[in-house]
Design a protein around this motif. Structure first.
Motif, PDB file in Angstrom:
ATOM      1  N   GLU A   1       0.876  -1.190   0.000  1.00 46.71           N
ATOM      2  CA  GLU A   1       0.000   0.000   0.000  1.00 46.71           C
ATOM      3  C   GLU A   1       0.905   1.229   0.000  1.00 46.71           C
ATOM      4  OE1 GLU A   1      -3.534   2.199   2.580  1.00 46.71           O
ATOM      5  OE2 GLU A   1      -3.047   0.070   2.925  1.00 46.71           O
TER       6      GLU A   1
ATOM      7  N   SER B   1      -1.942  -7.930  -5.045  1.00 42.93           N
ATOM      8  CA  SER B   1      -2.735  -6.687  -5.089  1.00 42.93           C
ATOM      9  C   SER B   1      -1.879  -5.541  -4.577  1.00 42.93           C
ATOM     10  CB  SER B   1      -4.020  -6.816  -4.267  1.00 42.93           C
ATOM     11  OG  SER B   1      -3.713  -6.955  -2.891  1.00 42.93           O
TER      12      SER B   1
ATOM     13  N   LYS C   1      -2.252  -1.046  -3.606  1.00 41.29           N
ATOM     14  CA  LYS C   1      -3.105   0.158  -3.506  1.00 41.29           C
ATOM     15  C   LYS C   1      -2.194   1.348  -3.775  1.00 41.29           C
ATOM     16  CE  LYS C   1      -6.404   2.679  -0.612  1.00 41.29           C
ATOM     17  NZ  LYS C   1      -7.347   2.798  -1.756  1.00 41.29           N
TER      18      LYS C   1
ATOM     19  N   VAL D   1      -6.554  -0.464  -9.601  1.00 39.72           N
ATOM     20  CA  VAL D   1      -7.208   0.847  -9.707  1.00 39.72           C
ATOM     21  C   VAL D   1      -6.098   1.894  -9.834  1.00 39.72           C
ATOM     22  CG1 VAL D   1      -8.663   2.564  -8.588  1.00 39.72           C
ATOM     23  CG2 VAL D   1      -9.190   0.129  -8.332  1.00 39.72           C
TER      24      VAL D   1
ATOM     25  N   ASP E   1     -12.995  -0.035  -5.787  1.00 38.11           N
ATOM     26  CA  ASP E   1     -11.971  -1.009  -5.413  1.00 38.11           C
ATOM     27  C   ASP E   1     -12.437  -2.441  -5.670  1.00 38.11           C
ATOM     28  OD1 ASP E   1     -10.208   0.962  -4.640  1.00 38.11           O
ATOM     29  OD2 ASP E   1     -10.795   0.912  -2.522  1.00 38.11           O
TER      30      ASP E   1
END
Length: 538
Positions: free
Chosen positions: A130, A150, A152, A174, A286
């Motif tokens: 993240e 994943s 962020k 995203v 998300d």
């Protein structure tokens, strides 16, 4: 047998207890090498053997702001592959190869971090990252060959350089609206089946998403660069224009218009409503995946667009400064019309200074009128108008010329009553000229009385009254006839004492007639004595 079992139990107990007491061993401060520059201290090398590293926050009193090139890099260096690291909250830059070929399974990036250099975390077993919203740039191949499933990204991210996430296992992504550039092969060879691009200006290099599953869907804004990228690379494009533009708009509104009662702010409940709608929309964003369709996006946009409309309607507007402009103009005109001085229409320096200060204060408010409510502007207008009223109350005004008019009338009457001559009630030409001149001067002041103060008019009255007094004193006065009356009495007694005849004590008729004629003449003068001067009476 029982002893053997008991012995095994004791061994296992002791072994288990020892394992439970094992704690991570962290590197010591002297295991690091630093350099110090104008921007702070940089960690340039790690010489320790401990795999759990806490990087010092300062060196020799200087804050650590950078992780230097290859500071923990094990590729061909012989350094140990660290398994955990704590990065100080002051670090702004992780340079090239900073943590290349280590064994980090997780990383907590500090909120101070701005840029991540090339291959900074290349070849690590990281599964999730993240990025704090401070990060603006991710370097080339910075997370190449990790185990990321994943990520962020930072809301303030601008650039994702080439190969940044090449060869990972990311399934969906995203990309924030502020990202301007996603360079070539940034997400090559991943497991991406859905990519959401919130911005309408994000550009893409070649092969950014090459090597991903063939059913990859790209969700974005119609007619944006990502739409062109999807079309030219054979990816399915799903139009999310309404939702994504609403998300960007809502974020901008929340950042630009805080909760409060000032201009540009909104009531707290309105702010909270949009914030909740925004966060709900972001949760949906998300969660966008390969199964998401366009209608899902449109439906998700409805509550957010509604909240945006309500929010815009509640933004507190600045007031209309037109009345303040008019008041400032009036005040400036008053300053122009009434200069400093002691004459009519003028005023003191102190009074002018007071009004000028009020004008300056009002002008400052006007210059920032966009920050003031209507009520606040109205107060400023009222204050300036009060200052104007106070200013005008102390302007020197014209006096009342009534007394001067009366004095001129009296002077003119004196001139009429006492013509030029040498007889009683008359005056010399010079005396009359002096009074006429004084009267003319007073008349000029009276004709322009609006330009004279009361003190100036009173002074003119006093000057003219003095001229009248001087004139009256110079008018020829009647003499005192007492001596003439006595002389007449003596003459009459003589006529009585000396009758006509030829005897002793008598007088001839002619002599008596002459005296009687003289006495009669004197009596006539006495009877009109007020018309005769003293010299004439004498």
């Amino acid at each position: 047998m029982k002893k053997l079992v008991l012995s095994l139990f004791i061994v296992l107990f002791v072994f288990g207890t020892s394992l439970s007491q094992i704690r991570p061993v962290y590197a010591a401060e002297n295991d690091f090498t630093f350099t110090v520059g104008s921007n702070g201290a940089t960690v340039t090398d790690y010489k320790g053997t401990d795999l759990n590293v806490v990087i010092p926050a300062a060196y020799a009193g200087t804050t650590v702001t950078e992780i230097g090139r290859s500071a923990f890099d094990t590729y061909g260096t012989g350094k140990p592959k660290i398994t955990s690291v704590v990065i100080p909250s002051s670090v702004k830059v992780i340079q090239t190869y900073g943590f290349r070929y280590t064994s980090l399974t997780s990383i907590d990036l500090p909120d101070s971090l701005l840029t991540i250099g090339s291959s900074a975390f290349e070849n690590n077993p990281l599964t999730y990252v993240e990025f704090p919203d401070s990060v603006t740039m991710i370097g080339n191949y910075s997370f190449y060959m990790n185990n990321l499933t994943s990520i962020k990204l930072s809301e303030n991210l601008k650039t994702i350089n080439g190969g940044a996430f090449d060869t990972n296992h990311i399934t969906k992504l995203v990309i924030p609206a502020g990202v301007t550039k996603v360079d070539s092969s940034s997400f090559y060879n991943n497991n991406l089946t859905s990519i959401t691009v919130l911005g309408n200006a994000t550009t893409f290099g070649t092969g950014v998403f090459a090597g991903n599953p063939g059913n990859l869907k790209i969700f974005g804004i119609a007619n944006s660069p990502v739409y062109a990228y999807a079309s030219s690379n054979g990816h399915t494009f799903v139009d999310g224009t309404v939702l994504f533009q609403a998300v960007v708009s809502a974020k901008s509104l929340l950042n630009s218009h805080l909760a409060g009662t000032g201009v540009g702010q909104v009531p707290a409940n309105t702010y909270n409503d949009l914030s909740a709608a925004y966060h709900a929309a972001m949760i949906f964003v998300d969660g966008i995946g390969n199964a998401t369709i366009a209608s899902d996006l449109d439906n998700a946009a409805i509550p957010l667009t509604s909240a945006i409309s309500a929010f815009n309607a509640e933004i507190i507007k600045a007031g209309n400064p037109a009345a303040l402009v008019a008041a400032i103009t009036a005040a400036q005109q008053a300053m122009t019309n009434h200069p400093q001085g002691v004459n009519v229409g003028q005023t003191s320096a102190a009074n002018r200074s007071t009004l000028q200060n009020a004008i300056t204060a009002a002008q400052q408010i006007f210059n920032q009128a966009g920050q003031y409510l209507q009520g606040e502007l109205d107060v400023a207008v009222a204050q300036l108008e009060m200052a104007i009223d106070t200013f005008e109350d102390v302007i020197i005004t014209a006096g009342n010329p009534t007394a001067l008019g009366a004095a001129i009338t009296a002077a003119q009457q004196a001139l009429t009553d006492h013509p030029a001559g040498v007889n009683v009630g008359q005056a010399s030409v010079g005396t009359r000229t002096a009074l006429q001149t004084a009267s003319n001067a007073a008349q000029q002041i009276l004709d322009n009385a609006g330009n004279y103060t009361q003190d100036q008019l009173d002074a003119a009255v006093n000057q003219l009254n003095t001229a009248v007094q001087v004139f009256n004193a110079a008018v020829i006065q009647a003499g005192i006839p007492t001596a003439l009356g006595a002389a007449i009495s003596v003459a009459q007694q003589a006529l009585t004492d000396h009758p006509e005849g030829t005897d002793v004590g008598q007088a001839s008729a002619g002599t008596r007639t002459a005296l009687q004629t003289a006495s009669n003449s004197a009596q006539q003068i006495l009877d009109n004595a007020s018309n005769y001067t003293q010299n004439q009476l004498d």
